[in-house]
Design a protein around this motif. Structure first.
Motif, PDB file in Angstrom:
ATOM      1  N   GLN A   3      -9.201   2.071  -4.012  1.00 57.28           N
ATOM      2  CA  GLN A   3      -8.261   2.267  -5.126  1.00 57.28           C
ATOM      3  C   GLN A   3      -8.071   3.773  -5.385  1.00 57.28           C
ATOM      4  O   GLN A   3      -6.953   4.238  -5.575  1.00 57.28           O
ATOM      5  N   LYS A   6      -5.859   5.380  -2.708  1.00 57.59           N
ATOM      6  CA  LYS A   6      -4.445   5.050  -2.908  1.00 57.59           C
ATOM      7  C   LYS A   6      -3.854   5.874  -4.044  1.00 57.59           C
ATOM      8  O   LYS A   6      -2.740   6.389  -3.931  1.00 57.59           O
ATOM      9  N   ASP A  50      -5.574   8.155   4.689  1.00 54.99           N
ATOM     10  CA  ASP A  50      -4.685   7.408   5.569  1.00 54.99           C
ATOM     11  C   ASP A  50      -4.932   7.799   7.026  1.00 54.99           C
ATOM     12  O   ASP A  50      -5.323   8.925   7.320  1.00 54.99           O
ATOM     13  N   ILE A  63      -0.355   3.971   6.747  1.00 53.49           N
ATOM     14  CA  ILE A  63      -0.302   3.058   5.600  1.00 53.49           C
ATOM     15  C   ILE A  63       0.840   3.467   4.673  1.00 53.49           C
ATOM     16  O   ILE A  63       1.621   2.630   4.224  1.00 53.49           O
ATOM     17  N   CYS A  67       4.485   1.474   3.704  1.00 52.64           N
ATOM     18  CA  CYS A  67       4.901   1.219   2.321  1.00 52.64           C
ATOM     19  C   CYS A  67       6.287   1.798   2.037  1.00 52.64           C
ATOM     20  O   CYS A  67       7.118   1.137   1.416  1.00 52.64           O
ATOM     21  N   HIS A  73       4.044  -6.031   6.109  1.00 53.31           N
ATOM     22  CA  HIS A  73       2.582  -5.991   6.213  1.00 53.31           C
ATOM     23  C   HIS A  73       1.963  -4.785   5.508  1.00 53.31           C
ATOM     24  O   HIS A  73       0.802  -4.470   5.727  1.00 53.31           O
ATOM     25  N   CYS A  74       2.738  -4.121   4.667  1.00 53.37           N
ATOM     26  CA  CYS A  74       2.226  -2.914   4.016  1.00 53.37           C
ATOM     27  C   CYS A  74       1.169  -3.267   2.972  1.00 53.37           C
ATOM     28  O   CYS A  74       1.054  -4.417   2.543  1.00 53.37           O
ATOM     29  N   ASP A  75       0.423  -2.262   2.559  1.00 55.90           N
ATOM     30  CA  ASP A  75      -0.571  -2.424   1.503  1.00 55.90           C
ATOM     31  C   ASP A  75       0.174  -2.626   0.187  1.00 55.90           C
ATOM     32  O   ASP A  75       0.816  -1.706  -0.318  1.00 55.90           O
ATOM     33  N   LYS A  76       0.105  -3.823  -0.354  1.00 52.53           N
ATOM     34  CA  LYS A  76       0.890  -4.186  -1.545  1.00 52.53           C
ATOM     35  C   LYS A  76       0.502  -3.352  -2.772  1.00 52.53           C
ATOM     36  O   LYS A  76       1.362  -2.957  -3.562  1.00 52.53           O
ATOM     37  N   GLU A  77      -0.775  -3.087  -2.910  1.00 49.72           N
ATOM     38  CA  GLU A  77      -1.223  -2.297  -4.060  1.00 49.72           C
ATOM     39  C   GLU A  77      -0.655  -0.878  -4.007  1.00 49.72           C
ATOM     40  O   GLU A  77      -0.143  -0.368  -5.005  1.00 49.72           O
ATOM     41  N   LEU A  78      -0.716  -0.244  -2.846  1.00 52.87           N
ATOM     42  CA  LEU A  78      -0.154   1.098  -2.699  1.00 52.87           C
ATOM     43  C   LEU A  78       1.360   1.055  -2.882  1.00 52.87           C
ATOM     44  O   LEU A  78       1.929   1.919  -3.554  1.00 52.87           O
ATOM     45  N   LYS A  79       2.011   0.067  -2.320  1.00 52.74           N
ATOM     46  CA  LYS A  79       3.460  -0.057  -2.473  1.00 52.74           C
ATOM     47  C   LYS A  79       3.842  -0.170  -3.946  1.00 52.74           C
ATOM     48  O   LYS A  79       4.785   0.487  -4.398  1.00 52.74           O
TER      49      LYS A  79
END
Length: 182
Positions: A3, A6, A50, A63, A67, A73-79
């Motif tokens: 976290q 990110k 990254d 990563i 986003c 398939h990206c990192d949803k939290e970072l997006k």
């Protein structure tokens, strides 16, 4: 990526966008790359967590790239973090990014800011072709010409960043410790 990692990456992007008043994502990726290798060469560890991959137009933080490009398939939290803090251009200017808020400097060290400021100064106004050529170093070439995923090696990036032999040994030792603890 944790976290914190990110959030730090988000703050790095915001810092760049605040300093430049907005920029295309190609230049943002390269500014991050050059700041990261300078930081790696000077301090022995990466500025961002990254992974950098060698794509035809140069290294990208993979990563973050996924986003920004809205990959499924990206990192949803970072997006989500990026969507809340970074405005993307539309239509013909889809590649432009602007900050929606100031960067939280509590996430950036003095060393991070120094590396970012230097990279912004050196790279923000370079034409695409010059920036592309500049980013195609020895490690990019090695990674790009390998089979499979084109992940760039930390030690190779440090060498491209002009790290001393002592720093290269320090980085190798730290990587060995990390691998043993994993």
């Amino acid at each position: 990526m944790t976290q914190f990692d990110k959030q730090k990456l988000t703050e790095v992007i915001l810092y760049i966008l605040n300093k430049t008043k907005g920029l295309d994502y190609y230049h943002v990726f390269k500014i991050i790359y050059f700041a990261n290798i300078a930081h790696l060469a000077k301090y022995g560890f990466s500025m961002v967590s990254d992974e950098f991959c060698a794509l035809p137009d140069g290294p990208v933080p993979s990563i973050l790239y996924n986003c920004i490009k809205d990959d499924v398939h990206c990192d949803k939290e970072l997006k989500n973090m990026l969507d809340e803090t970074v405005a993307k251009g539309t239509d013909d200017a889809y590649y432009m990014l602007e900050a929606k808020r100031d960067a939280d400097l509590d996430y950036l060290s003095k060393a991070d800011i120094e590396a970012l400021d230097q990279s912004i100064e050196e790279n923000r106004n370079l034409p695409y072709g010059e920036l592309r050529a500049k980013s195609h170093g020895e490690e990019w070439s090695r990674a790009y010409n390998q089979q499979g995923r084109k992940v760039m090696d930390i030690v190779g990036m440090a060498k491209d960043g002009m790290a001393s032999e002592d720093m290269i040994e320090y980085i190798k030792e730290n990587l060995a410790v990390e691998a043993a603890l994993a």
